[in-house]
Design an enzyme around this catalytic site. Structure first.
Site, PDB file in Angstrom:
ATOM      1  N   ASP A   1      43.097  37.840  41.708  1.00 32.72           N
ATOM      2  CA  ASP A   1      41.865  37.296  42.224  1.00 32.72           C
ATOM      3  C   ASP A   1      40.790  37.361  40.989  1.00 32.72           C
ATOM      4  OD1 ASP A   1      40.841  36.615  45.239  1.00 32.72           O
ATOM      5  OD2 ASP A   1      39.057  37.847  44.400  1.00 32.72           O
TER       6      ASP A   1
ATOM      7  N   GLU B   1      36.859  36.594  41.199  1.00 36.02           N
ATOM      8  CA  GLU B   1      34.948  36.448  41.753  1.00 36.02           C
ATOM      9  C   GLU B   1      34.647  35.767  40.951  1.00 36.02           C
ATOM     10  OE1 GLU B   1      34.663  37.338  44.956  1.00 36.02           O
ATOM     11  OE2 GLU B   1      35.738  38.070  45.105  1.00 36.02           O
TER      12      GLU B   1
ATOM     13  N   HIS C   1      36.026  40.327  49.655  1.00 29.86           N
ATOM     14  CA  HIS C   1      34.768  39.811  48.018  1.00 29.86           C
ATOM     15  C   HIS C   1      35.180  40.393  47.035  1.00 29.86           C
ATOM     16  CE1 HIS C   1      35.292  36.238  51.070  1.00 29.86           C
ATOM     17  NE2 HIS C   1      34.332  37.400  51.686  1.00 29.86           N
TER      18      HIS C   1
ATOM     19  N   ASP D   1      40.482  41.858  47.536  1.00 30.23           N
ATOM     20  CA  ASP D   1      40.905  41.576  47.529  1.00 30.23           C
ATOM     21  C   ASP D   1      42.616  41.069  47.345  1.00 30.23           C
ATOM     22  OD1 ASP D   1      39.253  40.631  49.318  1.00 30.23           O
ATOM     23  OD2 ASP D   1      38.717  39.589  48.339  1.00 30.23           O
TER      24      ASP D   1
END
Length: 208
Positions: A14, A16, A172, A177
């Site tokens: 994941d 960001e 987030h 996540d």
């Protein structure tokens, strides 16, 4: 494990970011969860890794994206490291896991996996990294799998329907996540096995 996914090791990723464009927007966090298999053939979480990333030189930072994630890219308390260093620190244990499971390559698992794969691939190209452990285009997308298995594509709701605890206040964060995506992927794959789906495939192979 090497026989379960055509020689590929699923690794959950994941990211960001500071926007939606992998070519222009900054990668700000990256997390990875490697998977392993127990003696009964069930998938389970193995190790997890997370790094905060410095925006690359000239990177675009969309205010709306930063407001959404709550990330201040220039906060010194983040302990962010350069993009190339972050990727190498993520890739090293992934390569080790691929080797230990006698797999030929890693395959990226993500929730809306094309997004994460796109940002990882763009960063690899920017940093001119030659040994990317991931398949160049194939992925496993838990949004698609969850749509099939539990009838919902949003991660929080899919986890809830699959019986996985999900704290929206921690969402987030790349590591949170990634962990929840890994739990969802393992749950779906293991449930398919319990229903006899994987055994049906094994039976076909044995007949050939």
């Amino acid at each position: 494990m090497s026989n379960r996914f055509r020689g590929y090791l699923p690794v959950v990723i994941d990211v960001e970011t500071a926007g939606f464009n992998a070519q222009t927007d900054a990668l700000l966090e990256i997390a990875a969860v490697t998977l392993t298999m127990d003696d009964d053939g069930n998938l389970m979480i193995d190790q997890s890794y997370e790094f905060n990333v410095e925006p690359f030189e000239g990177a675009n930072l969309e205010k709306s994206a930063l407001d959404f994630t709550g990330i201040d890219p220039f906060n010194p308390l983040r302990g962010a490291i350069p993009e190339e260093e972050a990727l190498e620190k993520i890739f090293k244990p992934i390569r080790k896991a691929v080797k230990s499971h006698n797999c030929k390559r890693a395959i990226l698992v993500g929730h809306n996996a094309s997004f994460d794969h796109g940002f990882v691939s763009a960063a690899v190209n920017r940093c001119d990294i030659k040994r990317n452990p991931f398949h160049p285009f194939s992925t496993f997308d838990t949004a698609t799998l969850a749509g099939l298995a539990v009838g919902h594509t949003v991660l929080a709701r899919a986890c809830d329907l699959a019986g996985i605890d999900f704290d929206g206040h921690q969402a987030h964060s790349a590591l949170y996540d990634t962990t929840k995506t890994a739990e969802l992927f393992c749950t779906i794959v293991n449930r398919w096995k319990e229903l006899g789906g994987w055994q049906m495939v094994n039976d076909i192979y044995e007949q050939e």
